[in-house]
Design a protein around this motif. Structure first.
Motif, PDB file in Angstrom:
ATOM      1  N   ASP A 467     -25.891  25.460 -16.434  1.00 48.16           N
ATOM      2  CA  ASP A 467     -25.021  25.001 -15.348  1.00 48.16           C
ATOM      3  C   ASP A 467     -25.354  25.713 -14.045  1.00 48.16           C
ATOM      4  O   ASP A 467     -25.489  26.946 -14.016  1.00 48.16           O
ATOM      5  N   ALA A 468     -25.461  24.951 -12.973  1.00 48.80           N
ATOM      6  CA  ALA A 468     -25.698  25.513 -11.647  1.00 48.80           C
ATOM      7  C   ALA A 468     -24.430  25.353 -10.806  1.00 48.80           C
ATOM      8  O   ALA A 468     -23.807  24.293 -10.806  1.00 48.80           O
ATOM      9  N   PHE A 480     -25.909  29.715  -8.120  1.00 49.14           N
ATOM     10  CA  PHE A 480     -25.864  30.602  -9.279  1.00 49.14           C
ATOM     11  C   PHE A 480     -26.235  29.826 -10.545  1.00 49.14           C
ATOM     12  O   PHE A 480     -25.717  28.724 -10.760  1.00 49.14           O
ATOM     13  N   ARG A 481     -27.095  30.400 -11.356  1.00 47.20           N
ATOM     14  CA  ARG A 481     -27.387  29.815 -12.668  1.00 47.20           C
ATOM     15  C   ARG A 481     -28.031  30.868 -13.571  1.00 47.20           C
ATOM     16  O   ARG A 481     -28.959  31.564 -13.168  1.00 47.20           O
ATOM     17  N   LEU A 486     -29.841  32.203  -6.090  1.00 48.31           N
ATOM     18  CA  LEU A 486     -30.672  31.788  -4.962  1.00 48.31           C
ATOM     19  C   LEU A 486     -29.836  31.990  -3.705  1.00 48.31           C
ATOM     20  O   LEU A 486     -28.650  31.639  -3.689  1.00 48.31           O
ATOM     21  N   MET A 487     -30.397  32.542  -2.636  1.00 48.06           N
ATOM     22  CA  MET A 487     -29.589  32.878  -1.471  1.00 48.06           C
ATOM     23  C   MET A 487     -30.368  32.755  -0.175  1.00 48.06           C
ATOM     24  O   MET A 487     -31.564  33.043  -0.113  1.00 48.06           O
ATOM     25  N   ARG A 488     -29.625  32.330   0.868  1.00 51.89           N
ATOM     26  CA  ARG A 488     -30.158  32.338   2.236  1.00 51.89           C
ATOM     27  C   ARG A 488     -29.029  32.713   3.189  1.00 51.89           C
ATOM     28  O   ARG A 488     -27.901  32.233   3.049  1.00 51.89           O
ATOM     29  N   ASN A 489     -29.348  33.582   4.152  1.00 45.15           N
ATOM     30  CA  ASN A 489     -28.385  33.964   5.179  1.00 45.15           C
ATOM     31  C   ASN A 489     -28.993  33.808   6.560  1.00 45.15           C
ATOM     32  O   ASN A 489     -30.177  34.095   6.775  1.00 45.15           O
ATOM     33  N   LEU A 490     -28.177  33.383   7.509  1.00 42.27           N
ATOM     34  CA  LEU A 490     -28.615  33.157   8.880  1.00 42.27           C
ATOM     35  C   LEU A 490     -28.335  34.381   9.753  1.00 42.27           C
ATOM     36  O   LEU A 490     -27.576  35.270   9.364  1.00 42.27           O
ATOM     37  N   ARG A 520     -38.804  29.385 -11.652  1.00 43.27           N
ATOM     38  CA  ARG A 520     -37.343  29.452 -11.560  1.00 43.27           C
ATOM     39  C   ARG A 520     -36.896  29.243 -10.107  1.00 43.27           C
ATOM     40  O   ARG A 520     -35.929  28.538  -9.838  1.00 43.27           O
ATOM     41  N   PHE A 521     -37.624  29.879  -9.197  1.00 43.41           N
ATOM     42  CA  PHE A 521     -37.284  29.738  -7.780  1.00 43.41           C
ATOM     43  C   PHE A 521     -37.362  28.278  -7.345  1.00 43.41           C
ATOM     44  O   PHE A 521     -36.447  27.763  -6.685  1.00 43.41           O
ATOM     45  N   ALA A 522     -38.436  27.605  -7.709  1.00 42.43           N
ATOM     46  CA  ALA A 522     -38.607  26.203  -7.333  1.00 42.43           C
ATOM     47  C   ALA A 522     -37.522  25.334  -7.962  1.00 42.43           C
ATOM     48  O   ALA A 522     -36.979  24.431  -7.309  1.00 42.43           O
ATOM     49  N   ALA A 523     -37.199  25.592  -9.221  1.00 38.67           N
ATOM     50  CA  ALA A 523     -36.175  24.800  -9.904  1.00 38.67           C
ATOM     51  C   ALA A 523     -34.818  24.996  -9.259  1.00 38.67           C
ATOM     52  O   ALA A 523     -34.058  24.028  -9.058  1.00 38.67           O
ATOM     53  N   MET A 524     -34.494  26.220  -8.886  1.00 40.01           N
ATOM     54  CA  MET A 524     -33.192  26.472  -8.273  1.00 40.01           C
ATOM     55  C   MET A 524     -33.129  25.935  -6.853  1.00 40.01           C
ATOM     56  O   MET A 524     -32.056  25.531  -6.378  1.00 40.01           O
TER      57      MET A 524
END
Length: 590
Positions: A467-468, A480-481, A486-490, A520-524
């Motif tokens: 589950d994502a 989250f999974r 996976l995260m991005r901040n401005l 994993r990065f690409a999938a998320m």
């Protein structure tokens, strides 16, 4: 009585025809306590030096969550808390005050609850619960259907703004003309002896005691202003913390981290998260600057302890009325600690002076004063995570969460959970099924999941490894999974880059895994894109910064006033010039 037995009995009783009111008492009372801008390690039960004995007592007898997440922004969190639906699907994908113009009118950014979502209060009200609300609402007031009475609350005293003064009815930022308080949907004033934490508890008690003959269970939502800017508290609570923070934020961050580890809330080998780029070094400050910063943090601590004191008053009241034993408590924060330094905004210091706010250290925290902790102490309050409120780092999104009551086993729950899970859990406790049709209309299905299996110890998390769970707020995003994030901040504190963290081993977010685990990065990344498309989460415009946008929006809203002021000023100036010329002519004639 075991939690499972309570639920089974409640379901059986609800199924009986012609059920008398007194027989419904098997259903638990629900108390939902929302703290504002309190970090993961701010409560005593989570390793803090701040005294919160009443909340700590609830934690000791119930479930303390170590991996619970909210949105890093208040209004989206409140929308999800009330509905169990993703913030964009609920219509509140961003802070209404800082919405970019490109997003206005889009379904995910209405700034108020959408017509096709239903609050937990509405569902409980329809199921026979008494419902009350006191405190910060921040889900719309421009139309009557946006306020609490239209969303399931029998009685309410609500503030619909991002914040307000805690001692009197006045705005805390120049973006507001007033502090918009409403009682049962009508504009309301505040009493002379108002202090927000005391008042919220007093009103809740008043509403519950006003129906003493009503034996139905109740749902009470206490939405505290503590610890939102302006940080204010009675000096009796502040004075005990004077001197506590004289060693600065680095020392506090380390001690908080050690407290979290000692309590087993994160693995013993956890690395403390980094401070964002651009924050100040404590040792680089002058002695006066250190005194000012430490005193502001002392007020912050006093404000949280004052709130806890009034929570204790409410708990004692329930014990006196006999309701305590059949009450389930939910306690959480809406996001991480507040990092904003209002004085960094040009003109804000002048506004404080203009409206009569003081920064005098001798009385800081009292009525007429304005305190805030700034990004450095905010970063310490989110330890061991990175960042703070507004940002998708663990310091902004991982928050304290406690569930306590008869039948809830005392335990620390380490599995992942999310703020949308609270509404379905409350309904599950009450024996209410969230049907897709409500009041004759089709409504959105909840995206959250009940935490009851987790509370019972039957499941580690309501989510499987497949589950994502996505999150987006003002362009800062997370997904989250399976223990990963996976995260991005401005900007100003983020860098727009994407990162991948293994939160199971690295809750401090110190080691980016995207190069080590590219698949994993690409999938998320694909899963985040699918999430954003499914809920209507839009990309923010290039160069967007939330706090700057807030100022721009206010100036745009004041455009007519500014034009009028400019015309008046021009008229006055023209008049002065005309009078001057007239005087010169008369002198020449003389």
């Amino acid at each position: 009585m075991k939690l499972a037995h309570v639920l089974a009995l409640a379901a059986a009783l609800l199924a009986l025809p012609g059920l008398p009111a007194e027989a419904q008492d098997a259903r638990p009372n629900i108390v939902l306590i929302l703290i504002d801008d309190v970090g993961f390690s701010d409560l005593g039960a989570y390793g803090s030096e701040i005294a919160t004995p009443n909340i700590d007592a609830l934690a000791a007898r119930g479930a303390l969550f170590s991996n619970f997440h909210a949105s890093p922004i208040c209004a989206p969190s409140r929308a999800m808390l009330m509905t169990g639906v993703d913030s964009h699907l609920a219509g509140v994908g961003n802070l209404p005050e800082s919405l970019p113009r490109e997003h206005r009118g889009e379904p995910g950014y209405l700034g108020h609850l959408a017509d096709d979502v239903v609050t937990v209060a509405s569902r409980l009200q329809a199921a026979g619960y008494r419902t009350t609300m006191a405190g910060k609402w921040h889900l719309g007031h421009e139309e009557p259907h946006m306020l609490p009475p239209a969303h399931g609350f029998d009685r309410s005293f609500a503030l619909d703004a991002s914040g307000a003064d805690n001692w009197e009815k006045r705005p805390y930022l120049p973006i507001y003309d007033d502090a918009p308080w409403f009682e049962d949907g009508a504009p309301a004033d505040l009493p002379e002896d108002f202090y927000s934490s005391k008042f919220i508890v007093d009103k809740t008690i008043e509403y519950l005691d006003g129906n003493e003959a009503d034996d139905r269970p109740f749902f009470s939502y206490l939405a505290f202003q503590a610890n939102h800017i302006p940080v204010q508290a009675p000096r009796a609570f502040v004075d005990k913390y004077i001197g506590v923070y004289d060693k600065g934020w680095h020392a506090l961050r380390q001690s908080r981290f050690e407290g979290v580890v000692e309590r087993g809330l994160v693995p013993g080998n956890t690395a403390l998260g980094p401070m964002p780029e651009g924050l100040k070094e404590w040792d680089a400050l002058t002695a006066k600057e250190k005194e000012i910063r430490a005193m502001n943090m002392a007020v912050h601590a006093g404000m949280l302890e004052a709130m806890d004191h009034h929570v204790g008053r409410f708990v004692e009241h329930l014990k006196q009325t006999g309701d305590y034993g059949n009450t389930i408590f939910f306690v959480l924060s809406d996001n991480g600690p507040e990092p904003n330094d209002p004085l960094a905004t040009p003109g804000f210091a002048q506004w404080l002076w203009w409206v009569g706010y003081s920064r005098d250290l001798d009385r800081l925290g009292e009525k007429g004063t304005f305190a805030f902790i700034g990004p450095e102490f905010a970063n310490a309050g989110g330890a061991p995570g990175s960042f703070f409120k507004l940002y998708a780092g663990e310091g902004g999104a991982r928050v304290p969460f406690i569930v306590a009551g008869e039948g809830v086993p005392a335990a620390t729950r380490h599995g992942f959970s999310f703020i949308t899970d609270i509404a379905p859990t409350i309904l599950d406790l009450a024996g209410v099924t969230p049907a897709r049709e409500f009041a004759g209309r089709q409504v959105k299905e909840m995206t959250g999941r009940s935490l009851l299996p987790m509370l019972r110890g039957d499941a580690a998390s309501p989510y499987s490894d497949e589950d994502a769970v996505g999150m987006e707020a003002a362009g800062n995003v997370a997904l989250f999974r399976d223990g990963y994030k996976l995260m991005r901040n401005l900007p100003p504190y983020g860098d727009t880059e994407w990162y991948l963290y293994n939160l199971t081993d690295d809750p401090g977010e110190t080691k980016d895994m995207k190069e080590a685990e590219p698949e994993r990065f690409a999938a998320m990344m694909r899963e985040y894109e699918a999430y954003a498309a499914s809920v209507g989460a839009l990309e923010v415009p290039a160069g967007y910064e939330q706090m700057k946008q807030l100022t721009v929006n206010r100036l745009h809203g004041m455009r007519g006033q500014l034009v009028a002021a400019a015309l008046v000023a021009a008229g006055i100036l023209g008049g002065l010039v005309w009078l001057s010329l007239l005087g010169i002519r008369r002198l020449r004639r003389g």
